[in-house]
Design an enzyme around this catalytic site. Structure first.
Site, PDB file in Angstrom:
ATOM      1  CE  LYS A  11      48.699  52.623  41.032  1.00  0.00           C
ATOM      2  NZ  LYS A  11      49.368  51.720  40.121  1.00  0.00           N
ATOM      3  CG  ASP A 138      48.240  50.661  44.411  1.00  0.00           C
ATOM      4  OD1 ASP A 138      49.417  50.516  44.780  1.00  0.00           O
ATOM      5  OD2 ASP A 138      47.785  50.191  43.352  1.00  0.00           O
TER       6      ASP A 138
HETATM    7  P1  ATP Z   1      45.757  49.080  40.615  1.00  0.00           P
HETATM    8  O1  ATP Z   1      46.675  49.988  39.914  1.00  0.00           O
HETATM    9  O2  ATP Z   1      45.540  49.460  42.068  1.00  0.00           O
HETATM   10  O3  ATP Z   1      46.058  47.613  40.406  1.00  0.00           O
HETATM   11  P2  ATP Z   1      43.668  48.799  38.704  1.00  0.00           P
HETATM   12  O4  ATP Z   1      43.493  49.939  37.760  1.00  0.00           O
HETATM   13  O5  ATP Z   1      44.416  47.616  38.148  1.00  0.00           O
HETATM   14  O6  ATP Z   1      44.335  49.350  39.995  1.00  0.00           O
HETATM   15  P3  ATP Z   1      40.995  49.040  39.630  1.00  0.00           P
HETATM   16  O7  ATP Z   1      40.393  49.683  38.454  1.00  0.00           O
HETATM   17  O8  ATP Z   1      41.260  49.905  40.784  1.00  0.00           O
HETATM   18  O9  ATP Z   1      42.313  48.262  39.193  1.00  0.00           O
HETATM   19  O10 ATP Z   1      40.035  47.867  40.085  1.00  0.00           O
HETATM   20  C1  ATP Z   1      40.402  46.547  40.234  1.00  0.00           C
HETATM   21  C2  ATP Z   1      39.170  45.766  40.683  1.00  0.00           C
HETATM   22  O11 ATP Z   1      38.727  46.259  41.954  1.00  0.00           O
HETATM   23  C3  ATP Z   1      38.008  45.933  39.733  1.00  0.00           C
HETATM   24  O12 ATP Z   1      37.919  44.824  38.893  1.00  0.00           O
HETATM   25  C4  ATP Z   1      36.780  46.071  40.630  1.00  0.00           C
HETATM   26  O13 ATP Z   1      35.973  44.936  40.555  1.00  0.00           O
HETATM   27  C5  ATP Z   1      37.318  46.221  42.059  1.00  0.00           C
HETATM   28  N1  ATP Z   1      36.828  47.469  42.713  1.00  0.00           N
HETATM   29  C6  ATP Z   1      36.391  47.578  43.956  1.00  0.00           C
HETATM   30  N2  ATP Z   1      36.040  48.840  44.241  1.00  0.00           N
HETATM   31  C7  ATP Z   1      36.270  49.573  43.141  1.00  0.00           C
HETATM   32  C8  ATP Z   1      36.096  50.945  42.831  1.00  0.00           C
HETATM   33  N3  ATP Z   1      35.598  51.842  43.702  1.00  0.00           N
HETATM   34  N4  ATP Z   1      36.475  51.355  41.603  1.00  0.00           N
HETATM   35  C9  ATP Z   1      37.002  50.466  40.716  1.00  0.00           C
HETATM   36  N5  ATP Z   1      37.156  49.162  40.960  1.00  0.00           N
HETATM   37  C10 ATP Z   1      36.804  48.705  42.170  1.00  0.00           C
END
Ligand code: ATP
Length: 285
Positions: A11, A138
């Site tokens: 997203k 999210d």
């Molecule tokens: P958001 O926009 O929802 O904040 P983000 O890009 O900042 O997402 P993600 O990459 O989704 O963050 O991941 C954040 C943390 O969640 C990671 O550091 C990871 O340890 C944990 N996590 C748990 N499950 C997953 C998964 N399936 N894929 C990625 N990260 C995951």
């Protein structure tokens, strides 16, 4: 044993506003979110007859019950009262981690959709999205996909018409941002500018890409840019090669641009690839 396949779409936040801190410690947000064609692939073997397993192609992501995909499976199966007799979840990761692109949430949402289909769609898509709120903020939107106005902690969703034809270029710099730290900073500040959600919604309803671009705005962008001037460099490349809107997504650190044609997207992508390994060209989905 049956194997399920589902795409998990990243997203982007076209707008993001923080409306205030709630008594429960969470923040009330308002955001227009968009799913894009950068995707992970989720495969689930149902009925392995063995203890649950999870594997993921990206190092550093938990491969056990801490993974959001695992949590989503648990929440879903508890909700419908089914025992799958063993699950093996495999995630092929392409969505960069800690990017503000909702990678983990997308995987969780894909698990919800795949399992719901497997059990004959006992839950509507909205009920499924509501269930997703138990896994992460999210997840409801990532379950629904498309374009939507998202409010509250992420659990209040209203679908909007899809965007006009366009391309996104998304660049994930090397640094990561601490989301709790960012919320702490925003609580201490006056927010000098906020997105105009009414104008954004009107632009989307009218299918007016120019006006959509004018209204792209994320309140976290200036706070992160202040500390990481590199974001200005990426945005200047976007801007020099045909983008009229460039902004950070979520709590960062990925930044995206909207461009009207693939040719512009390809030129920007080639320029950025010289310095950044994680650059993507995507379409709205
Ligand atoms: P958001 O926009 O929802 O904040 P983000 O890009 O900042 O997402 P993600 O990459 O989704 O963050 O991941 C954040 C943390 O969640 C990671 O550091 C990871 O340890 C944990 N996590 C748990 N499950 C997953 C998964 N399936 N894929 C990625 N990260 C995951």
């Amino acid at each position: 044993m049956t194997t399920l396949y589902e795409g998990a779409f990243a997203k982007l936040n076209l707008t993001l506003d923080v409306l205030g801190k709630r008594d429960d410690g969470y923040h009330d947000l308002k955001s227009v979110m968009q799913t894009v064609s950068v995707r992970d692939d989720v495969q689930i073997d149902v009925g392995t007859g063995k203890p649950w397993t999870l594997s993921c192609t990206l190092e550093g992501i938990p491969a056990d019950e801490r993974n959001l995909a695992w949590k989503a499976a648990k929440v879903y199966l508890d909700a419908i009262g089914e025992d799958p007799d063993g699950l093996a979840i495999r995630i092929t990761k392409r969505i960069p981690a800690q990017a503000g692109m909702g990678g983990g949430s997308a995987d969780a949402a894909a698990v919800l959709r795949a399992l719901n289909r497997h059990y004959g769609d006992p839950l509507s898509i909205l009920a499924l999205a509501e269930l997703g709120a138990q896994v992460g903020s999210d997840v409801p939107f990532c379950t629904l996909c498309g374009t939507a106005m998202v409010e509250g902690r992420g659990e209040r969703l209203r679908s909007l018409p899809g965007l006009p034809d366009c391309f996104f270029v998304i660049c994930k710099p090397d640094f990561s941002v601490s989301t709790p730290e960012l919320y702490r900073k925003i609580d201490e500040k006056q927010i000098p500018r906020r997105p105009d959600h009414q104008a954004m919604e009107s632009a989307i309803l009218a299918g007016d890409l120019g006006k959509i671009c004018e209204n792209i705005y994320n309140v976290f962008d200036p706070i992160v840019t202040e500390e990481h001037l590199e974001l200005n460099y990426i945005k200047s490349i976007f801007n020099s090669y045909g983008s009229v809107a460039q902004q950070m997504t979520g709590s960062g650190s990925a930044v995206f641009a909207i461009v009207p044609s693939f040719e512009y997207a390809a030129v920007i992508c080639n320029m950025l690839k010289e310095n950044y390994p994680q650059v993507f060209i995507a379409k709205p989905v």
